[in-house]
Design an enzyme around this catalytic site. Structure first.
Site, PDB file in Angstrom:
ATOM      1  N   LEU A   1     -15.054  -3.478  22.275  1.00 31.82           N
ATOM      2  CA  LEU A   1     -13.948  -2.524  22.477  1.00 31.82           C
ATOM      3  C   LEU A   1     -14.496  -1.337  23.244  1.00 31.82           C
ATOM      4  O   LEU A   1     -15.606  -0.879  22.983  1.00 31.82           O
ATOM      5  CB  LEU A   1     -13.411  -2.041  21.123  1.00 31.82           C
ATOM      6  CG  LEU A   1     -12.425  -0.860  21.156  1.00 31.82           C
ATOM      7  CD1 LEU A   1     -11.048  -1.316  21.641  1.00 31.82           C
ATOM      8  CD2 LEU A   1     -12.288  -0.201  19.790  1.00 31.82           C
TER       9      LEU A   1
ATOM     10  N   HIS B   1      -6.312  18.295  11.331  1.00 30.15           N
ATOM     11  CA  HIS B   1      -7.257  17.715  12.309  1.00 30.15           C
ATOM     12  C   HIS B   1      -8.346  16.903  11.581  1.00 30.15           C
ATOM     13  O   HIS B   1      -8.717  15.832  12.032  1.00 30.15           O
ATOM     14  CB  HIS B   1      -7.902  18.804  13.162  1.00 30.15           C
ATOM     15  CG  HIS B   1      -6.920  19.603  13.977  1.00 30.15           C
ATOM     16  ND1 HIS B   1      -5.871  19.025  14.663  1.00 30.15           N
ATOM     17  CD2 HIS B   1      -6.817  20.941  14.217  1.00 30.15           C
ATOM     18  CE1 HIS B   1      -5.186  19.961  15.298  1.00 30.15           C
ATOM     19  NE2 HIS B   1      -5.730  21.140  15.032  1.00 30.15           N
TER      20      HIS B   1
ATOM     21  N   ASP C   1      -0.471  13.127  17.841  1.00 29.69           N
ATOM     22  CA  ASP C   1       0.215  14.411  17.642  1.00 29.69           C
ATOM     23  C   ASP C   1       0.723  14.545  16.205  1.00 29.69           C
ATOM     24  O   ASP C   1       1.025  13.548  15.550  1.00 29.69           O
ATOM     25  CB  ASP C   1       1.379  14.507  18.653  1.00 29.69           C
ATOM     26  CG  ASP C   1       1.858  15.935  18.845  1.00 29.69           C
ATOM     27  OD1 ASP C   1       1.166  16.874  18.388  1.00 29.69           O
ATOM     28  OD2 ASP C   1       2.932  16.106  19.445  1.00 29.69           O
TER      29      ASP C   1
HETATM   30  C1  IPE Z   1      -0.401  16.626  23.242  1.00 28.96           C
HETATM   31  O1  IPE Z   1      -0.030  17.276  22.064  1.00 28.96           O
HETATM   32  C2  IPE Z   1      -1.881  16.722  23.447  1.00 28.96           C
HETATM   33  C3  IPE Z   1      -2.685  15.947  22.517  1.00 28.96           C
HETATM   34  C4  IPE Z   1      -2.232  15.122  21.615  1.00 28.96           C
HETATM   35  C5  IPE Z   1      -4.107  16.094  22.678  1.00 28.96           C
HETATM   36  P1  IPE Z   1       0.476  18.790  22.072  1.00 28.96           P
HETATM   37  O2  IPE Z   1       0.822  19.118  20.668  1.00 28.96           O
HETATM   38  O3  IPE Z   1      -0.505  19.658  22.741  1.00 28.96           O
HETATM   39  O4  IPE Z   1       1.775  18.700  22.997  1.00 28.96           O
HETATM   40  P2  IPE Z   1       3.086  19.595  23.049  1.00 28.96           P
HETATM   41  O5  IPE Z   1       2.658  21.012  23.129  1.00 28.96           O
HETATM   42  O6  IPE Z   1       3.860  19.332  21.806  1.00 28.96           O
HETATM   43  O7  IPE Z   1       3.820  19.111  24.261  1.00 28.96           O
HETATM   44  C1  IPE Z   2      -2.415  16.965  17.644  1.00 27.31           C
HETATM   45  O1  IPE Z   2      -1.830  17.659  16.602  1.00 27.31           O
HETATM   46  C2  IPE Z   2      -3.849  17.372  17.889  1.00 27.31           C
HETATM   47  C3  IPE Z   2      -4.044  18.153  19.130  1.00 27.31           C
HETATM   48  C4  IPE Z   2      -3.155  18.374  20.065  1.00 27.31           C
HETATM   49  C5  IPE Z   2      -5.366  18.709  19.342  1.00 27.31           C
HETATM   50  P1  IPE Z   2      -1.238  19.105  16.816  1.00 27.31           P
HETATM   51  O2  IPE Z   2      -2.321  20.101  16.570  1.00 27.31           O
HETATM   52  O3  IPE Z   2      -0.550  19.230  18.117  1.00 27.31           O
HETATM   53  O4  IPE Z   2      -0.163  19.186  15.635  1.00 27.31           O
HETATM   54  P2  IPE Z   2       1.333  19.686  15.707  1.00 27.31           P
HETATM   55  O5  IPE Z   2       1.976  19.009  16.864  1.00 27.31           O
HETATM   56  O6  IPE Z   2       1.269  21.172  15.899  1.00 27.31           O
HETATM   57  O7  IPE Z   2       1.928  19.295  14.403  1.00 27.31           O
HETATM   58 MG    MG Z   3       1.314  18.867  18.778  1.00 32.18          MG
END
Ligand code: IPE
Ligand code: IPE
Ligand code: MG
Length: 226
Positions: free
Chosen positions: A127, A33, A16
């Site tokens: 792995l 990303h 995240d």
């Molecule tokens: C959780 O992250 C899902 C992934 C890392 C794939 P999100 O960014 O979607 O979660 P919330 O919305 O902060 O709970």
């Molecule tokens: C995690 O990073 C990747 C996915 C959930 C696909 P985010 O896209 O949730 O990034 P933040 O949390 O908005 O910074």
């Molecule tokens: Mg996120």
């Protein structure tokens, strides 16, 4: 306790913070990303080097389909391209690649790419790298419950998409959020949790090793008295 017992067999990461990482740099979210893919590479390498047998990564949740189309499309395209690029590395490092989740929601093109990569790495054993795509814990439990009822069985576990894989010993979440966001609800029943403020694109080998060092200090009791 000897060192090998202190090493988690299965490390799972809720990756995240990509969007925030990009925002801090005045860039579009997708830029985060792209950079996050480098962290996937780094952590996969670190898992191989440390002897972790299963590394699983939460890459896209069922709820993430609700993001703007452009971001969803870019993420799907990124998954497809990254998978294509990684085949030589997987074969060289003896890495088995697996995707788990609601595959019916993925495009035919992506599903074909996934099937191909899974087949080509099926006999690799150093792995196992599991990518959770279009996954949510509640969806998994529900689809397993349906199959269990259909089969007239009374154990849910063989019907979860993770059947045959060990439960995660250690669940890491980056970016400072301290929640599961519908990840491995059933399988995480006795996982150790680790939360770090580091944003996913900055979570590289040192951070992975530091997290493992913390795991080694944990005392898992499984409800029993030691
Ligand atoms: C959780 O992250 C899902 C992934 C890392 C794939 P999100 O960014 O979607 O979660 P919330 O919305 O902060 O709970
Ligand atoms: C995690 O990073 C990747 C996915 C959930 C696909 P985010 O896209 O949730 O990034 P933040 O949390 O908005 O910074
Ligand atoms: Mg996120």
């Amino acid at each position: 306790m000897e060192e090998t017992r202190r090493l988690p067999v299965h490390v799972s990461i809720i990756m995240d913070g990509n969007g925030r990482w990009a925002k801090e740099r005045g860039k579009e979210r997708v830029y985060g990303h792209f950079e996050g893919v480098e962290s996937v590479r780094a952590c996969t390498e670190a898992a191989v080097e440390t002897g972790v047998k299963y590394l699983s990564l939460f890459a896209f949740s069922e709820e993430n389909w609700g993001r703007p189309d452009q971001e969803v499309n870019t993420l799907m395209e990124l998954m497809f391209k990254s998978m294509q690029n990684e085949l030589p590395t997987f074969l060289k490092n003896d890495i088995r690649f697996v995707v788990l989740g609601n595959r019916a929601r993925l495009s035919d093109k992506l599903n074909a790419g996934i099937d191909d990569l899974m087949a080509r790495t099926a006999s690799c054993s150093r792995l196992t790298l599991i990518v959770f795509l279009s996954y949510s814990g509640k969806w998994d439990i529900l689809q397993a419950a349906r199959k269990m009822a259909e089969a007239g069985a009374d154990d849910l576990e063989p019907f979860l998409v993770t059947a045959g894989f060990p439960d995660p010993d250690f669940i890491i979440r980056t970016s400072g959020e301290q929640r599961l966001s519908n990840f491995l609800l059933w399988q995480g029943a006795y996982s150790e949790f680790y939360f770090t403020d580091i944003l996913w694109p900055d979570f590289r080998k040192d951070a992975f090793r530091e997290a493992l060092a913390e795991y080694a200090r944990r005392d898992r009791r499984y409800g029993k008295v030691k």
